[in-house]
Design a protein around this motif. Sequence first.
Motif, PDB file in Angstrom:
ATOM      1  N   THR A   1       7.586  75.832  24.295  1.00  0.00           N
ATOM      2  CA  THR A   1       8.204  75.124  25.419  1.00  0.00           C
ATOM      3  C   THR A   1       8.736  73.783  24.944  1.00  0.00           C
ATOM      4  O   THR A   1       7.994  72.830  24.737  1.00  0.00           O
TER       5      THR A   1
ATOM      6  N   LEU B   1      11.966  71.075  25.919  1.00  0.00           N
ATOM      7  CA  LEU B   1      12.834  70.811  27.060  1.00  0.00           C
ATOM      8  C   LEU B   1      13.981  69.897  26.638  1.00  0.00           C
ATOM      9  O   LEU B   1      13.774  68.722  26.336  1.00  0.00           O
TER      10      LEU B   1
ATOM     11  N   SER C   1      18.129  70.700  33.449  1.00  0.00           N
ATOM     12  CA  SER C   1      17.704  71.951  34.097  1.00  0.00           C
ATOM     13  C   SER C   1      16.425  72.481  33.465  1.00  0.00           C
ATOM     14  O   SER C   1      15.578  73.060  34.161  1.00  0.00           O
ATOM     15  N   ASP C   2      16.265  72.307  32.155  1.00  0.00           N
ATOM     16  CA  ASP C   2      15.007  72.694  31.504  1.00  0.00           C
ATOM     17  C   ASP C   2      13.837  71.951  32.144  1.00  0.00           C
ATOM     18  O   ASP C   2      12.799  72.556  32.458  1.00  0.00           O
ATOM     19  N   TRP C   3      14.005  70.641  32.326  1.00  0.00           N
ATOM     20  CA  TRP C   3      12.933  69.835  32.913  1.00  0.00           C
ATOM     21  C   TRP C   3      12.661  70.242  34.361  1.00  0.00           C
ATOM     22  O   TRP C   3      11.515  70.355  34.776  1.00  0.00           O
ATOM     23  N   ALA C   4      13.753  70.488  35.122  1.00  0.00           N
ATOM     24  CA  ALA C   4      13.573  70.881  36.525  1.00  0.00           C
ATOM     25  C   ALA C   4      12.845  72.215  36.627  1.00  0.00           C
ATOM     26  O   ALA C   4      11.927  72.383  37.452  1.00  0.00           O
ATOM     27  N   ASP C   5      13.222  73.175  35.783  1.00  0.00           N
ATOM     28  CA  ASP C   5      12.570  74.485  35.810  1.00  0.00           C
ATOM     29  C   ASP C   5      11.107  74.373  35.405  1.00  0.00           C
ATOM     30  O   ASP C   5      10.235  75.038  35.988  1.00  0.00           O
ATOM     31  N   TRP C   6      10.832  73.549  34.409  1.00  0.00           N
ATOM     32  CA  TRP C   6       9.460  73.389  33.951  1.00  0.00           C
ATOM     33  C   TRP C   6       8.591  72.765  35.042  1.00  0.00           C
ATOM     34  O   TRP C   6       7.484  73.230  35.298  1.00  0.00           O
ATOM     35  N   ARG C   7       9.113  71.728  35.695  1.00  0.00           N
ATOM     36  CA  ARG C   7       8.353  71.093  36.769  1.00  0.00           C
ATOM     37  C   ARG C   7       8.104  72.076  37.900  1.00  0.00           C
ATOM     38  O   ARG C   7       7.010  72.114  38.480  1.00  0.00           O
ATOM     39  N   LYS C   8       9.084  72.891  38.208  1.00  0.00           N
ATOM     40  CA  LYS C   8       8.926  73.894  39.272  1.00  0.00           C
ATOM     41  C   LYS C   8       7.836  74.891  38.888  1.00  0.00           C
ATOM     42  O   LYS C   8       7.017  75.289  39.725  1.00  0.00           O
ATOM     43  N   SER C   9       7.806  75.272  37.614  1.00  0.00           N
ATOM     44  CA  SER C   9       6.807  76.248  37.180  1.00  0.00           C
ATOM     45  C   SER C   9       5.399  75.676  37.251  1.00  0.00           C
ATOM     46  O   SER C   9       4.424  76.411  37.430  1.00  0.00           O
TER      47      SER C   9
ATOM     48  N   THR D   1       3.872  76.192  40.825  1.00  0.00           N
ATOM     49  CA  THR D   1       3.613  77.537  41.326  1.00  0.00           C
ATOM     50  C   THR D   1       2.310  78.093  40.802  1.00  0.00           C
ATOM     51  O   THR D   1       1.717  77.542  39.881  1.00  0.00           O
TER      52      THR D   1
END
Length: 198
Positions: free
Chosen positions: A181, A183, A187-195, A198
């Motif tokens: 992983t 970043l 968008s990489d950072w946004a996707d990682w934060r979203k993950s 969850t």
Amino acid sequence: MTVRVLLLAAGQSSRMSGADKLLMDVDGQPCLRTLALRAYAAGLPVTVTVPAPDHPRARVLVDLDVDVLAVPEANLGMGHSIGAGVASLPHGSSAVMVVPADMPELCSEDFTALAEAHERNPMAILRARDANGRHGHPVVFPSDLLGDLQRLSGDRGAAGIVQAHQGRCIFIDLPGQRATTDLDTPSDWADWRKSKKT
């Protein structure tokens, strides 16, 4: 034997639309500071390459017991940054653990796992691998390859050295996607934060 962590933090962060990926928040602190603290918590000496001594990245490390190395020519590529970092290591280092500083999932136990594997296999190249078997970082290079690392230049990093010594590689499995992983973009950072939510 002394394994020294080399955190690579001298790059330009050119894909971040003006932001600095290494200053993004990870566990309440800039990513670079968090990674440096995790490496240091593993009981390992740490050298961090930065673009300049007065760069914001250097300032987030100022109170930490780590060596900060300015590499003003880092724009020439990762290989140049690795070479300068390895050239700065104290005499007697038995190995260097190369780690890009944009890998927010690496934990202290990962640094420890690689260092302990080096003690068991002091002449091996150790490559971290994620749960899917993909190769990533950290990568530990033993003492006899430090000279080759010092001579690196350009953007290829140390891939050529690893390829030339494939028979000496041992893979160290890390949990989840910690080893892979990294970043590079907003968008990489946004996707990682979203993950993480969850």
